[in-house]
Design an enzyme around this catalytic site. Structure first.
Site, short mmCIF file in Angstrom:
data_model
loop_
_atom_site.label_atom_id
_atom_site.label_comp_id
_atom_site.label_asym_id
_atom_site.label_seq_id
_atom_site.Cartn_x
_atom_site.Cartn_y
_atom_site.Cartn_z
N LYS A 147 0.81 -1.15 0.04
CA LYS A 147 -0.10 0.07 -0.17
C LYS A 147 0.86 1.26 -0.14
O LYS A 147 1.22 1.74 1.03
CB LYS A 147 -1.15 -0.04 1.12
CG LYS A 147 -2.24 0.90 1.01
CD LYS A 147 -3.15 0.71 2.01
CE LYS A 147 -4.39 1.74 2.00
NZ LYS A 147 -5.03 1.91 0.52
N GLU A 180 -8.51 -4.19 -10.11
CA GLU A 180 -9.24 -3.69 -8.99
C GLU A 180 -9.62 -2.32 -9.34
O GLU A 180 -9.34 -1.88 -10.52
CB GLU A 180 -8.60 -3.75 -7.69
CG GLU A 180 -7.32 -3.00 -7.95
CD GLU A 180 -6.15 -3.13 -6.82
OE1 GLU A 180 -6.70 -3.53 -5.62
OE2 GLU A 180 -5.15 -3.06 -7.02
N LEU A 205 -4.05 -4.93 -4.37
CA LEU A 205 -4.17 -4.65 -3.15
C LEU A 205 -5.29 -5.61 -2.27
O LEU A 205 -6.41 -5.52 -2.54
CB LEU A 205 -4.42 -2.92 -2.55
CG LEU A 205 -4.33 -2.87 -1.06
CD1 LEU A 205 -2.64 -2.74 -0.84
CD2 LEU A 205 -4.70 -1.49 -0.78
N1 PMP Z 1 -7.62 -1.38 -3.85
C1 PMP Z 1 -6.83 -0.34 -3.91
C2 PMP Z 1 -6.13 -0.11 -5.02
C3 PMP Z 1 -7.07 0.41 -2.85
O1 PMP Z 1 -6.56 1.78 -2.92
C4 PMP Z 1 -7.95 0.24 -1.84
C5 PMP Z 1 -8.41 1.20 -0.70
N2 PMP Z 1 -7.30 1.50 0.11
C6 PMP Z 1 -8.55 -1.04 -1.84
C7 PMP Z 1 -8.35 -1.75 -2.95
C8 PMP Z 1 -9.47 -1.27 -0.75
O2 PMP Z 1 -8.91 -1.78 0.37
P1 PMP Z 1 -9.41 -1.48 1.77
O3 PMP Z 1 -10.58 -2.59 1.97
O4 PMP Z 1 -8.14 -2.24 2.74
O5 PMP Z 1 -9.74 -0.03 2.02
#
Ligand code: PMP
Length: 286
Positions: A147, A180, A205
């Site tokens: 991240k 995604e 992610l």
């Molecule tokens: N994919 C990406 C590229 C993201 O930036 C996020 C948000 N941070 C997510 C998926 C979703 O992750 P989370 O459920 O941990 O917010």
């Protein structure tokens, strides 16, 4: 009420909070972040976010800026100082401040910045009507599992989405499969009623909301497959939705020029949102 930010050991007025011009976050995007939702004053899925933060830091050989216990305490203090009921905590850790040189500097303390923001966690319009997404090529690097604060491709994607009147852009790999969203994970429900989201790898992610939703779907006995799905499959899906810490489960009713199902939010998406909300209200929050 004054708004505070936390910067390297101090609570400072948000408008005056600053880091050095030679911070590696500024010069190299050499940093990682997390966004944790605050629901009725409580952190949602805190454990998952801290585990992922630890993983991101380890992958980049960056130390924690303070103990995990202290970090949890600072998050709570900032939420209290800023009077956050529903909103988010944003935390960013960079490798720190050093004369500009690509390789990792030695003996440098990481930079820790934390802010909070109020947020409406129940956007009625989006939930009642669903949102539109567009598909765009995935132009990002190959370590999307970290991240990192290097978010320029996502900023470009979100801008494209906004210009197309869409809420989000779903990124598509070279083989035509959706990876995604720019800030969310992508889900569909097939015509046979199978819930599908892409498997975790370096290509996406691994969303913390995604991981919780998988657990909730499995315990509800919902047929589920973790695999890549194509743009064509998404266009033909019965339902589609996206997930993230700030949007929980948000139904999608249009993908590019294709109406999803009947063009109304899907039943399974609604069920999963409810399941996530009750999880967030109970043992998921602390
Ligand atoms: N994919 C990406 C590229 C993201 O930036 C996020 C948000 N941070 C997510 C998926 C979703 O992750 P989370 O459920 O941990 O917010």
């Amino acid at each position: 009420m004054p708004r505070y930010a936390y910067v390297n050991g101090r609570y400072v007025a948000h408008g005056e909070a600053a880091v050095h011009i030679e911070d590696r976050g500024f010069q190299f995007a050499d940093g990682v972040y997390e966004v944790v939702t605050v629901h009725a004053g409580k952190l949602v899925d805190e454990e998952g976010h801290l585990r992922r933060l630890d993983r991101s830091l380890r992958e980049l050989q960056m130390p924690w800026p303070m103990s995990e216990r202290a970090l949890r305490l600072v998050m709570r203090q900032l939420i209290a100082k800023n009077g956050i009921g529903d909103g988010i905590v944003y935390l960013q850790i960079t490798r720190g401040q050093a004369p500009r040189d690509f390789k990792y500097p030695k003996g440098v303390s990481p930079t820790l910045v934390m802010t909070t923001r109020f947020m409406n966690l129940d956007p009625v319009e989006q939930l009642n009507h669903g949102v539109k997404v567009i598909t765009i090529p995935d132009i990002r690097w190959k370590r999307r599992d970290i991240k990192s604060v290097a978010l320029l491709p996502q900023a470009m994607g979100k801008q494209k989405a906004a210009e197309a009147g869409a809420f989000e852009a779903w990124q598509v790999d070279d083989e035509g499969f959706i990876t995604e969203g720019c800030s969310s994970n992508a889900w569909i429900v097939t015509d046979e009623g199978v819930l599908v989201t892409r498997h975790a790898s370096n290509d996406i992610l691994n969303g913390i909301t995604r991981q919780s939703l998988i657990r909730l779907a499995e315990s509800a006995g919902i047929p589920f497959e973790e695999r890549a799905f194509s743009v064509a499959e998404a266009h033909a899906a019965r339902e589609a939705f996206l997930s993230s810490a700030t949007t929980y489960v948000t139904p999608i009713t249009q993908i590019d020029e294709h109406k999803v199902g009947e063009g109304v939010p899907g039943a399974l998406a609604g069920k999963l949102r409810e399941a996530y909300l009750s999880y967030a209200r109970s043992e998921g929050a602390s």
